[in-house]
Design a protein around this motif. Structure first.
Motif, PDB file in Angstrom:
ATOM      1  N   HIS A  55       0.842  -1.191   0.000  1.00  0.00           N
ATOM      2  CA  HIS A  55       0.000   0.000   0.000  1.00  0.00           C
ATOM      3  C   HIS A  55       0.879   1.243   0.000  1.00  0.00           C
ATOM      4  O   HIS A  55       2.054   1.196   0.374  1.00  0.00           O
ATOM      5  CB  HIS A  55      -0.922   0.003   1.224  1.00  0.00           C
ATOM      6  CG  HIS A  55      -1.906  -1.112   1.223  1.00  0.00           C
ATOM      7  ND1 HIS A  55      -3.059  -1.094   0.476  1.00  0.00           N
ATOM      8  CD2 HIS A  55      -1.916  -2.302   1.857  1.00  0.00           C
ATOM      9  CE1 HIS A  55      -3.732  -2.203   0.662  1.00  0.00           C
ATOM     10  NE2 HIS A  55      -3.050  -2.966   1.502  1.00  0.00           N
ATOM     11  N   ASP A  56       0.296   2.354  -0.388  1.00  0.00           N
ATOM     12  CA  ASP A  56       1.006   3.621  -0.409  1.00  0.00           C
ATOM     13  C   ASP A  56       1.512   3.951   0.997  1.00  0.00           C
ATOM     14  O   ASP A  56       0.785   3.799   1.981  1.00  0.00           O
ATOM     15  CB  ASP A  56       0.062   4.719  -0.909  1.00  0.00           C
ATOM     16  CG  ASP A  56       0.762   6.048  -1.054  1.00  0.00           C
ATOM     17  OD1 ASP A  56       1.840   6.077  -1.669  1.00  0.00           O
ATOM     18  OD2 ASP A  56       0.226   7.050  -0.539  1.00  0.00           O
ATOM     19  N   ARG A  57       2.759   4.388   1.114  1.00  0.00           N
ATOM     20  CA  ARG A  57       3.370   4.627   2.427  1.00  0.00           C
ATOM     21  C   ARG A  57       2.646   5.722   3.201  1.00  0.00           C
ATOM     22  O   ARG A  57       2.429   5.595   4.402  1.00  0.00           O
ATOM     23  CB  ARG A  57       4.820   5.025   2.261  1.00  0.00           C
ATOM     24  CG  ARG A  57       5.698   3.904   1.827  1.00  0.00           C
ATOM     25  CD  ARG A  57       7.131   4.366   1.740  1.00  0.00           C
ATOM     26  NE  ARG A  57       7.948   3.339   1.122  1.00  0.00           N
ATOM     27  CZ  ARG A  57       9.179   3.529   0.748  1.00  0.00           C
ATOM     28  NH1 ARG A  57       9.745   4.698   0.914  1.00  0.00           N
ATOM     29  NH2 ARG A  57       9.869   2.559   0.201  1.00  0.00           N
ATOM     30  N   LEU A  58       2.287   6.796   2.516  1.00  0.00           N
ATOM     31  CA  LEU A  58       1.607   7.894   3.189  1.00  0.00           C
ATOM     32  C   LEU A  58       0.258   7.435   3.722  1.00  0.00           C
ATOM     33  O   LEU A  58      -0.115   7.726   4.863  1.00  0.00           O
ATOM     34  CB  LEU A  58       1.433   9.089   2.248  1.00  0.00           C
ATOM     35  CG  LEU A  58       0.714  10.298   2.826  1.00  0.00           C
ATOM     36  CD1 LEU A  58       1.508  10.860   3.999  1.00  0.00           C
ATOM     37  CD2 LEU A  58       0.489  11.342   1.760  1.00  0.00           C
ATOM     38  N   ALA A  59      -0.488   6.681   2.913  1.00  0.00           N
ATOM     39  CA  ALA A  59      -1.793   6.180   3.359  1.00  0.00           C
ATOM     40  C   ALA A  59      -1.627   5.238   4.551  1.00  0.00           C
ATOM     41  O   ALA A  59      -2.421   5.286   5.501  1.00  0.00           O
ATOM     42  CB  ALA A  59      -2.502   5.470   2.212  1.00  0.00           C
ATOM     43  N   ALA A  60      -0.608   4.394   4.523  1.00  0.00           N
ATOM     44  CA  ALA A  60      -0.383   3.469   5.643  1.00  0.00           C
ATOM     45  C   ALA A  60      -0.042   4.225   6.925  1.00  0.00           C
ATOM     46  O   ALA A  60      -0.516   3.863   8.006  1.00  0.00           O
ATOM     47  CB  ALA A  60       0.743   2.495   5.294  1.00  0.00           C
ATOM     48  N   ARG A 112      -4.863   5.790  -4.557  1.00  0.00           N
ATOM     49  CA  ARG A 112      -3.549   5.282  -4.937  1.00  0.00           C
ATOM     50  C   ARG A 112      -3.497   3.782  -4.704  1.00  0.00           C
ATOM     51  O   ARG A 112      -2.988   3.317  -3.686  1.00  0.00           O
ATOM     52  CB  ARG A 112      -2.475   5.982  -4.123  1.00  0.00           C
ATOM     53  CG  ARG A 112      -2.499   7.485  -4.392  1.00  0.00           C
ATOM     54  CD  ARG A 112      -1.287   8.164  -4.009  1.00  0.00           C
ATOM     55  NE  ARG A 112      -0.098   7.510  -4.549  1.00  0.00           N
ATOM     56  CZ  ARG A 112       1.076   8.087  -4.523  1.00  0.00           C
ATOM     57  NH1 ARG A 112       1.210   9.273  -4.011  1.00  0.00           N
ATOM     58  NH2 ARG A 112       2.123   7.484  -5.002  1.00  0.00           N
ATOM     59  N   PRO A 113      -4.049   3.007  -5.633  1.00  0.00           N
ATOM     60  CA  PRO A 113      -4.095   1.555  -5.430  1.00  0.00           C
ATOM     61  C   PRO A 113      -2.695   0.930  -5.479  1.00  0.00           C
ATOM     62  O   PRO A 113      -1.786   1.480  -6.110  1.00  0.00           O
ATOM     63  CB  PRO A 113      -4.945   1.065  -6.602  1.00  0.00           C
ATOM     64  CG  PRO A 113      -4.813   2.109  -7.641  1.00  0.00           C
ATOM     65  CD  PRO A 113      -4.605   3.402  -6.917  1.00  0.00           C
ATOM     66  N   PRO A 114      -2.539  -0.202  -4.822  1.00  0.00           N
ATOM     67  CA  PRO A 114      -1.251  -0.898  -4.894  1.00  0.00           C
ATOM     68  C   PRO A 114      -0.958  -1.347  -6.329  1.00  0.00           C
ATOM     69  O   PRO A 114      -1.873  -1.657  -7.093  1.00  0.00           O
ATOM     70  CB  PRO A 114      -1.436  -2.115  -3.991  1.00  0.00           C
ATOM     71  CG  PRO A 114      -2.612  -1.813  -3.147  1.00  0.00           C
ATOM     72  CD  PRO A 114      -3.466  -0.877  -3.928  1.00  0.00           C
ATOM     73  N   ALA A 115       0.300  -1.352  -6.688  1.00  0.00           N
ATOM     74  CA  ALA A 115       0.704  -1.743  -8.038  1.00  0.00           C
ATOM     75  C   ALA A 115       0.501  -3.237  -8.247  1.00  0.00           C
ATOM     76  O   ALA A 115       0.556  -4.034  -7.311  1.00  0.00           O
ATOM     77  CB  ALA A 115       2.167  -1.378  -8.260  1.00  0.00           C
ATOM     78  N   HIS A 116       0.263  -3.608  -9.497  1.00  0.00           N
ATOM     79  CA  HIS A 116       0.199  -5.013  -9.889  1.00  0.00           C
ATOM     80  C   HIS A 116       1.630  -5.463 -10.186  1.00  0.00           C
ATOM     81  O   HIS A 116       2.367  -4.767 -10.884  1.00  0.00           O
ATOM     82  CB  HIS A 116      -0.672  -5.187 -11.132  1.00  0.00           C
ATOM     83  CG  HIS A 116      -2.075  -4.734 -10.926  1.00  0.00           C
ATOM     84  ND1 HIS A 116      -3.044  -5.545 -10.386  1.00  0.00           N
ATOM     85  CD2 HIS A 116      -2.674  -3.551 -11.164  1.00  0.00           C
ATOM     86  CE1 HIS A 116      -4.172  -4.875 -10.309  1.00  0.00           C
ATOM     87  NE2 HIS A 116      -3.976  -3.660 -10.773  1.00  0.00           N
ATOM     88  N   GLU A 117       2.020  -6.610  -9.661  1.00  0.00           N
ATOM     89  CA  GLU A 117       3.401  -7.062  -9.789  1.00  0.00           C
ATOM     90  C   GLU A 117       3.469  -8.471 -10.357  1.00  0.00           C
ATOM     91  O   GLU A 117       2.639  -9.317 -10.036  1.00  0.00           O
ATOM     92  CB  GLU A 117       4.102  -7.019  -8.430  1.00  0.00           C
ATOM     93  CG  GLU A 117       4.219  -5.615  -7.872  1.00  0.00           C
ATOM     94  CD  GLU A 117       4.900  -5.558  -6.526  1.00  0.00           C
ATOM     95  OE1 GLU A 117       4.935  -6.605  -5.826  1.00  0.00           O
ATOM     96  OE2 GLU A 117       5.388  -4.480  -6.170  1.00  0.00           O
ATOM     97  N   LEU A 118       4.472  -8.696 -11.199  1.00  0.00           N
ATOM     98  CA  LEU A 118       4.737 -10.003 -11.788  1.00  0.00           C
ATOM     99  C   LEU A 118       6.071 -10.495 -11.258  1.00  0.00           C
ATOM    100  O   LEU A 118       7.094  -9.829 -11.407  1.00  0.00           O
ATOM    101  CB  LEU A 118       4.790  -9.903 -13.319  1.00  0.00           C
ATOM    102  CG  LEU A 118       5.213 -11.156 -14.077  1.00  0.00           C
ATOM    103  CD1 LEU A 118       4.165 -12.260 -13.906  1.00  0.00           C
ATOM    104  CD2 LEU A 118       5.436 -10.847 -15.535  1.00  0.00           C
TER     105      LEU A 118
END
Length: 171
Positions: A55-60, A112-118
């Motif tokens: 999650h976004d650091r600021l939001a956390a 600011r949704p979390p990024a999708h990661e592969l």
């Protein structure tokens, strides 16, 4: 030792490389996957999996502060005996303050949704291969990489000379 240096492997035939996906900084062909400054052979990539980033650091941090603040207010009111003297409106306000972290989590993920990661393994090491905030682009890259792996997995399917019979080394 054999005079003609024949090996026990079938003869290597070159297959044309097909471009499956290309955008600035991202190229997927049947032989290579390139994202940014990193490039990997498709044959070396195994155990592909997708996930969501942090999650976004600021939001956390905001959620953590709101949770600590609401918990502190509740504990202080409980120890001081203030909960018995509160009115209905004060209880409603306390409930809203306790729901504030949950609302902040929902709004933070919306803005600011979390990024999708592969992720994948390359030579036994797990690596982050690709990350994107854009879901459509992410799905296109993952589909292209899976298609490249499928085409790379069955290289003899397009060559009728090797699929006609079994390979026997020259002796």
């Amino acid at each position: 030792m054999q005079a003609d240096r024949a090996s026990t492997r079938p003869p290597h035939w070159s297959r044309p490389t097909t471009l499956l996906y290309a955008r600035p900084g991202i190229v997927v062909t049947t032989e290579r996957f390139t994202a940014g400054h990193s490039s990997y052979a498709v044959a070396d990539l195994t155990h592909l999996r997708t996930g969501r980033g942090p999650h976004d650091r600021l939001a956390a941090r905001v959620v953590t502060c709101a949770t600590v603040g609401a918990g502190t207010v509740g504990v202080l009111l409980g120890f001081t005996g203030g909960l018995e003297r509160l009115t209905a409106g004060a209880y409603l306000a306390l409930g809203v303050v306790c729901l504030l972290p949950v609302l902040l989590v929902l709004l933070g993920d919306r803005w600011r949704p979390p990024a999708h990661e592969l992720y994948g393994h390359c030579h036994g090491t797990e690596l982050l291969l690709f990350s994107s905030d854009d879901l459509e682009q992410f799905e296109q890259v993952v589909d292209a990489l899976h298609q490249a792996r499928e085409q790379h997995r069955y290289p003899d399917a397009d060559d009728p000379s090797t699929s006609a019979g079994y390979f026997r080394p020259v002796r």
